[in-house]
Scaffold this motif. Structure first.
Motif, PDB file in Angstrom:
ATOM      1  N   ALA A 401       0.839  -1.211   0.000  1.00 16.92           N
ATOM      2  CA  ALA A 401       0.000   0.000   0.000  1.00 16.92           C
ATOM      3  C   ALA A 401       0.869   1.254   0.000  1.00 16.92           C
ATOM      4  CB  ALA A 401      -0.912  -0.012   1.227  1.00 16.92           C
ATOM      5  N   ALA A 402       2.007   1.187   0.680  1.00 16.91           N
ATOM      6  CA  ALA A 402       2.903   2.360   0.774  1.00 16.91           C
ATOM      7  C   ALA A 402       3.328   2.820  -0.624  1.00 16.91           C
ATOM      8  CB  ALA A 402       4.127   2.020   1.615  1.00 16.91           C
ATOM      9  N   GLY A 403       3.847   1.896  -1.427  1.00 21.14           N
ATOM     10  CA  GLY A 403       4.318   2.240  -2.770  1.00 21.14           C
ATOM     11  C   GLY A 403       3.189   2.686  -3.677  1.00 21.14           C
ATOM     12  N   ALA A 413       5.321  11.121   1.461  1.00 20.23           N
ATOM     13  CA  ALA A 413       5.633  11.485   2.850  1.00 20.23           C
ATOM     14  C   ALA A 413       4.974  10.525   3.827  1.00 20.23           C
ATOM     15  CB  ALA A 413       5.171  12.922   3.124  1.00 20.23           C
ATOM     16  N   SER A 414       3.694  10.174   3.581  1.00 21.62           N
ATOM     17  CA  SER A 414       3.018   9.317   4.566  1.00 21.62           C
ATOM     18  C   SER A 414       3.546   7.888   4.502  1.00 21.62           C
ATOM     19  CB  SER A 414       1.498   9.367   4.415  1.00 21.62           C
ATOM     20  OG  SER A 414       1.115   8.770   3.220  1.00 21.62           O
ATOM     21  N   ALA A 415       3.989   7.426   3.303  1.00 16.23           N
ATOM     22  CA  ALA A 415       4.573   6.078   3.208  1.00 16.23           C
ATOM     23  C   ALA A 415       5.864   6.007   4.025  1.00 16.23           C
ATOM     24  CB  ALA A 415       4.861   5.746   1.740  1.00 16.23           C
ATOM     25  N   ILE A 416       6.690   7.050   3.900  1.00 17.17           N
ATOM     26  CA  ILE A 416       7.963   7.070   4.642  1.00 17.17           C
ATOM     27  C   ILE A 416       7.688   7.160   6.144  1.00 17.17           C
ATOM     28  CG2 ILE A 416      10.142   8.334   4.988  1.00 17.17           C
ATOM     29  CD1 ILE A 416       9.820   9.243   1.976  1.00 17.17           C
ATOM     30  N   LYS A 487      -4.837   0.846  -3.251  1.00 13.53           N
ATOM     31  CA  LYS A 487      -3.954   0.770  -2.071  1.00 13.53           C
ATOM     32  C   LYS A 487      -4.515  -0.220  -1.061  1.00 13.53           C
ATOM     33  CE  LYS A 487      -2.308   4.141   0.639  1.00 13.53           C
ATOM     34  NZ  LYS A 487      -2.155   5.471   1.257  1.00 13.53           N
ATOM     35  N   ALA A 488      -5.842  -0.112  -0.850  1.00 14.33           N
ATOM     36  CA  ALA A 488      -6.511  -0.948   0.157  1.00 14.33           C
ATOM     37  C   ALA A 488      -6.465  -2.431  -0.212  1.00 14.33           C
ATOM     38  CB  ALA A 488      -7.957  -0.484   0.330  1.00 14.33           C
ATOM     39  N   LYS A 493       0.861  -3.629   4.117  1.00 13.51           N
ATOM     40  CA  LYS A 493       0.718  -2.183   4.220  1.00 13.51           C
ATOM     41  C   LYS A 493       2.029  -1.468   3.860  1.00 13.51           C
ATOM     42  CE  LYS A 493      -1.301   1.325   7.261  1.00 13.51           C
ATOM     43  NZ  LYS A 493      -0.323   2.336   7.509  1.00 13.51           N
ATOM     44  N   ILE A 494       3.142  -1.998   4.386  1.00 17.52           N
ATOM     45  CA  ILE A 494       4.447  -1.371   4.092  1.00 17.52           C
ATOM     46  C   ILE A 494       5.463  -2.466   3.740  1.00 17.52           C
ATOM     47  CG2 ILE A 494       4.110   0.663   5.578  1.00 17.52           C
ATOM     48  CD1 ILE A 494       5.970  -0.734   7.625  1.00 17.52           C
TER      49      ILE A 494
END
Length: 497
Positions: A401-403, A413-416, A487-488, A493-494
């Motif tokens: 989801a992060a990528g 920013a929110s993925a990092i 994403k969902a 998630k990461i």
């Protein structure tokens, strides 16, 4: 400024038609020179034209659009005989042609020479007794003529007070749409008042191109060369940017899209979000080691080329703060080439400036072609592939989801941030994002002034992020929802550390 994005205007229909016909040439032409010369007559038909007076001008404009879509340069307007439409064709009729700057170009014959910044009284002026417009004008530029307000353009200082105060909204502010959309002040005038692009200042985001209601700005394309490469029997692998979801119709699932790409002739399809996953894990580590520890004042993301080029141009002191991580496009290309050493890689994305990123000497060996979603639509149309009717035969399971969130402003920013919280519990984290080059500039000014200490700053040249890129097909709110949905669906998630 209101946006035309996502509306199927005649300007967009024309662009799409040009891409479709250029793709058609690559697929079917046996006599390229003659078929290319015939194209403007096919696209602008005299009999069907709504406005016959402008047919010749329309064809002149289409000729330049065709040249750019073939990856060629505009012809000089000031030559008495600008040369044939096909002049220089040999250089483009190869599959190894890289983009040559300038990427964004104004087609002079198409430019309307719009007023840059001008206040005018419209015919809705009621000639009211109070005439507050006159009272608030600091330079006495407002007078009454024939019972209506009138602005003396020689005196007017463009402050806009008259417009703000008018009770009838009778004063109009005319702005040049391309100039208003440009966050780096790269739109200038030629001696006829037409727009020209200052290539030194331009960062190739393409916002001017999608904001021009006359379709006078175009960029170069590589679809012709890509199709030639596919026909040569070489193995071509596609990677698709996270913003692809929903771009090819509301019914088209990521799985259907992947199958459609294979039907078009791509050997394999990867998500660019895979490279984004690698990037955000590495950026998280860099932030904790360098920024959170106080060794470095702040850090800037690097995945948007227009943002990083602008930072280097206007704020050279930030160069060492820009992430050294590979951009998702390059990281994914390297994964593909490890797995398929003989393959050529095409990046399919929303973005104009990725075309120039791929032309850099350091990136050329990784990414062979860059095309946009809009250009890909032309390829599907030329092959008669109806993406909405494809039977999905493939899975899209590459990324977390992060990528996948990288396609929307704030997503990087929110993925990092999510990675930092997971890998380094307890580490202090401060992330911010700026979208649109004007906002990005403000953010860099604040960072330069020492106001963003300890901060990881994400910059996106397009307001809304990659889903607002110059090569997209759909409206922003729809695109944002689709990316969120995809994403969902990610299993993780990461990425793992």
């Amino acid at each position: 400024m209101s946006s035309m994005r996502g509306i199927d205007t005649p300007v967009r229909q024309r662009r799409r038609k040009v891409f479709k016909e250029v793709a058609n040439l690559a697929y079917n032409s046996t006599n390229l020179k003659d078929d290319m010369e015939a194209l403007p007559y096919k696209i602008v038909d005299y009999e069907e034209s709504q406005n016959r007076e402008s047919v010749y001008r329309d064809r002149a404009i289409i000729r330049e659009r065709i040249r750019l879509a073939m990856g060629m340069a505009l012809r000089p307007e000031n030559r008495e005989h600008p040369g044939h439409l096909t002049e220089g064709l040999e250089e483009s009729n190869i599959d190894e042609k890289y983009y040559e700057p300038p990427l964004m170009q104004v087609i002079p014959s198409a430019c309307n020479a719009c007023p840059e910044n001008r206040y005018e009284v419209t015919n809705t002026c009621m000639g009211c007794v109070a005439h507050p417009c006159r009272e608030v004008c600091p330079v006495g530029a407002m007078t009454m003529q024939n019972g209506k307000s009138f602005i003396d353009q020689e005196k007017c200082i463009k402050c806009g007070k008259c417009k703000d105060i008018c009770p009838y909204d009778a004063i109009s502010h005319k702005e040049r749409p391309c100039k208003a959309a440009c966050g780096v002040n790269a739109i200038q005038n030629d001696r006829y008042g037409r727009a020209i692009i200052d290539n030194e200042a331009c960062v190739s985001c393409g916002q001017c191109m999608v904001s021009c209601p006359f379709g006078a700005i175009a960029d170069k394309s590589q679809i012709f060369q890509l199709i030639k490469a596919m026909q040569s029997g070489r193995m071509i692998v596609a990677q698709v940017a996270p913003a692809f979801v929903g771009q090819f119709g509301p019914k088209v699932t990521p799985q259907m899209f992947k199958t459609a790409l294979k039907e078009l002739g791509f050997a394999e399809v990867y998500e660019t979000a895979l490279g984004a996953d690698l990037g955000c894990a590495a950026e998280a580590e860099h932030y904790v080691r360098a920024v959170a520890s106080g060794k470095q004042d702040f850090a800037l993301t690097s995945c948007c080329p227009s943002w990083s080029v602008m930072a280097k141009h206007l704020f050279p002191e930030t160069i060492d703060k820009i992430s050294n991580e590979l951009t998702p496009m390059v990281a994914t290309a390297r994964i593909i080439k490890q797995e398929h050493p003989d393959a050529s890689v095409v990046f399919i994305g929303p973005c104009a400036s990725k075309k120039l990123e791929a032309s850099r000497r350091t990136v050329r060996s990784d990414v062979d072609f860059v095309i946009t979603f809009e250009e890909l639509t032309g390829m599907f149309e030329a092959r008669g592939i109806l993406v909405e009717e494809i039977q999905a035969m493939d899975e899209m399971m590459d990324a977390t989801a992060a990528g996948r969130g990288y396609g929307v402003a704030g997503g990087v920013a929110s993925a990092i941030e999510d990675c930092i919280k997971e890998y380094y519990p307890g580490a202090a984290v401060h992330v911010e994002h700026a979208e649109g080059l004007s906002e990005c500039k403000k953010m860099l000014l604040l960072a330069k002034a020492g106001k963003k200490k300890g901060c990881l700053i994400e910059g996106m040249a397009c307001p809304g992020g990659c889903i607002a890129g110059a090569g997209t097909n759909i409206a922003l709110p729809v695109a944002a929802k689709e990316v969120e949905k995809f994403k969902a669906q990610a299993i993780r998630k990461i990425p793992e550390q």
